[in-house]
Design a protein around this motif. Structure first.
Motif, mmCIF file in Angstrom:
data_model
loop_
_atom_site.group_PDB
_atom_site.id
_atom_site.type_symbol
_atom_site.label_atom_id
_atom_site.label_comp_id
_atom_site.label_asym_id
_atom_site.label_seq_id
_atom_site.Cartn_x
_atom_site.Cartn_y
_atom_site.Cartn_z
ATOM 1 N N GLY A 66 0.817 -1.217 0.000
ATOM 2 C CA GLY A 66 0.000 0.000 0.000
ATOM 3 C C GLY A 66 0.846 1.260 0.000
ATOM 4 N N ASP A 67 1.916 1.254 0.775
ATOM 5 C CA ASP A 67 2.813 2.415 0.828
ATOM 6 C C ASP A 67 3.475 2.653 -0.526
ATOM 7 N N LEU A 68 3.993 1.574 -1.135
ATOM 8 C CA LEU A 68 4.655 1.704 -2.428
ATOM 9 C C LEU A 68 3.665 2.054 -3.540
ATOM 10 N N GLY A 69 2.449 1.522 -3.445
ATOM 11 C CA GLY A 69 1.411 1.873 -4.418
ATOM 12 C C GLY A 69 1.011 3.331 -4.302
ATOM 13 N N MET A 70 0.920 3.803 -3.073
ATOM 14 C CA MET A 70 0.577 5.211 -2.878
ATOM 15 C C MET A 70 1.711 6.114 -3.351
ATOM 16 N N ALA A 71 2.962 5.686 -3.174
ATOM 17 C CA ALA A 71 4.096 6.455 -3.684
ATOM 18 C C ALA A 71 4.004 6.569 -5.202
ATOM 19 N N ALA A 72 3.650 5.483 -5.862
ATOM 20 C CA ALA A 72 3.495 5.517 -7.321
ATOM 21 C C ALA A 72 2.354 6.445 -7.729
ATOM 22 N N GLU A 73 1.274 6.448 -6.968
ATOM 23 C CA GLU A 73 0.138 7.332 -7.263
ATOM 24 C C GLU A 73 0.514 8.795 -7.066
ATOM 25 N N VAL A 74 1.238 9.099 -6.000
ATOM 26 C CA VAL A 74 1.700 10.473 -5.764
ATOM 27 C C VAL A 74 2.611 10.914 -6.904
ATOM 28 N N GLN A 77 0.483 11.579 -10.066
ATOM 29 C CA GLN A 77 -0.301 12.820 -10.022
ATOM 30 C C GLN A 77 0.582 14.052 -10.150
ATOM 31 N N LEU A 78 1.745 14.029 -9.509
ATOM 32 C CA LEU A 78 2.626 15.191 -9.596
ATOM 33 C C LEU A 78 3.285 15.310 -10.964
ATOM 34 N N ALA A 79 3.511 14.190 -11.639
ATOM 35 C CA ALA A 79 4.143 14.216 -12.963
ATOM 36 C C ALA A 79 3.151 14.485 -14.083
ATOM 37 N N VAL A 88 5.117 19.783 -15.580
ATOM 38 C CA VAL A 88 5.589 20.961 -14.865
ATOM 39 C C VAL A 88 6.607 20.567 -13.805
ATOM 40 N N PHE A 89 6.331 19.488 -13.094
ATOM 41 C CA PHE A 89 7.233 19.020 -12.054
ATOM 42 C C PHE A 89 8.177 17.964 -12.622
ATOM 43 N N ASN A 90 9.428 18.044 -12.241
ATOM 44 C CA ASN A 90 10.394 16.995 -12.534
ATOM 45 C C ASN A 90 10.304 16.010 -11.365
ATOM 46 N N VAL A 91 9.764 14.844 -11.602
ATOM 47 C CA VAL A 91 9.503 13.872 -10.533
ATOM 48 C C VAL A 91 10.526 12.754 -10.611
ATOM 49 N N ARG A 92 11.108 12.432 -9.453
ATOM 50 C CA ARG A 92 12.038 11.308 -9.376
ATOM 51 C C ARG A 92 11.750 10.533 -8.101
ATOM 52 N N ARG A 93 12.151 9.262 -8.135
ATOM 53 C CA ARG A 93 11.975 8.387 -6.969
ATOM 54 C C ARG A 93 13.343 8.063 -6.416
ATOM 55 N N THR A 139 0.122 25.614 -12.310
ATOM 56 C CA THR A 139 -0.350 26.664 -13.214
ATOM 57 C C THR A 139 0.148 28.056 -12.834
ATOM 58 N N ARG A 140 0.987 28.168 -11.845
ATOM 59 C CA ARG A 140 1.452 29.481 -11.380
ATOM 60 C C ARG A 140 2.926 29.667 -11.689
ATOM 61 N N GLU A 141 3.286 30.917 -11.952
ATOM 62 C CA GLU A 141 4.703 31.261 -12.058
ATOM 63 C C GLU A 141 5.233 31.408 -10.641
ATOM 64 N N ILE A 142 6.400 30.870 -10.389
ATOM 65 C CA ILE A 142 6.963 30.939 -9.043
ATOM 66 C C ILE A 142 8.364 31.542 -9.108
ATOM 67 N N ASP A 143 8.702 32.273 -8.068
ATOM 68 C CA ASP A 143 10.025 32.887 -8.001
ATOM 69 C C ASP A 143 11.072 31.887 -7.525
ATOM 70 N N LYS A 144 10.750 31.147 -6.485
ATOM 71 C CA LYS A 144 11.710 30.205 -5.905
ATOM 72 C C LYS A 144 11.390 28.795 -6.377
ATOM 73 N N THR A 145 12.368 27.947 -6.357
ATOM 74 C CA THR A 145 12.181 26.551 -6.729
ATOM 75 C C THR A 145 11.361 25.861 -5.645
ATOM 76 N N LEU A 146 10.368 25.114 -6.055
ATOM 77 C CA LEU A 146 9.480 24.407 -5.125
ATOM 78 C C LEU A 146 9.798 22.926 -5.185
ATOM 79 N N VAL A 147 10.053 22.333 -4.017
ATOM 80 C CA VAL A 147 10.351 20.902 -3.926
ATOM 81 C C VAL A 147 9.272 20.263 -3.053
ATOM 82 N N LEU A 148 8.507 19.346 -3.639
ATOM 83 C CA LEU A 148 7.482 18.608 -2.903
ATOM 84 C C LEU A 148 8.026 17.210 -2.642
ATOM 85 N N VAL A 149 8.034 16.806 -1.377
ATOM 86 C CA VAL A 149 8.611 15.517 -0.986
ATOM 87 C C VAL A 149 7.532 14.685 -0.298
#
Length: 181
Positions: A66-74, A77-79, A88-93, A139-149
């Motif tokens: 379930g944890d690994l499946g949810m990681a794949a789903e996240v 969605q982000l990619a 928009v997001f560069n997604v890596r595992r 969909t927004r322009e951002i000034d700083k780099t945003l990292v979602l973990v």
């Protein structure tokens, strides 16, 4: 007889106060303004995401299917590309950790971290909020780099979050926001 020097001495503190006030007063600063409308983040959509994740992945213990499946789903969605059909997001595992980076005008970073394995539906609120933030900032322009973990291990001592922090490249980090309890 009245001594004028006594009155001059009495006006000296008032003169000093007037002098200080003349140089200390200035216009009030302009209030801070957000560039996003307050209703852009949809709590209802985040709650729908929470319910869908809870139904699909009831067991999210670290390293479980379930944890690994949810990681794949996240990661999926982000990619996912937004309206203009470009990702928009560069997604890596990195093992069980999902890192989505949206480069801004500056190399300085804001990190938003959420754990996937917290027990119960309340534990999923961090991941649902992370996914909704990802949707908003696609969909927004951002000034700083945003990292979602999105990481796991909150129930076992935050090992994956610590490992991610150790392995993260050097650079300017202006803030780290940890979602959840």
């Amino acid at each position: 007889m009245l001594d004028v020097r006594v009155y001059r001495t009495a006006f000296l503190p008032a003169l000093v106060a007037l002098f200080v006030a003349a140089f200390a007063l200035e216009d009030r600063p302009a209030p801070g303004r957000a560039t996003l409308a307050p209703d852009v983040f949809s709590g209802a959509r985040a709650f729908e995401t929470l319910e869908a994740l809870d139904a699909a992945y009831p067991d999210r213990s670290p390293g479980s299917a379930g944890d690994l499946g949810m990681a794949a789903e996240v990661a999926r969605q982000l990619a996912a590309p937004e309206e203009n059909a470009r990702p928009v997001f560069n997604v890596r595992r990195d093992g069980p950790t999902v890192i989505a980076t949206r480069t801004g005008f500056s190399g300085r970073r804001i990190v938003v971290l959420a754990h996937r394995d917290a027990p119960g539906r309340a534990g999923l609120s961090a991941t649902a909020a992370l996914l909704e933030l990802g949707r908003v900032f696609k969909t927004r322009e951002i000034d700083k780099t945003l990292v979602l973990v999105s990481t796991t291990g909150a129930t076992t001592g935050f090992g994956e979050a610590r490992e991610w922090a150790r392995s993260e490249q050097e650079g300017e980090v202006d803030g780290v926001i940890v979602l959840g309890d």
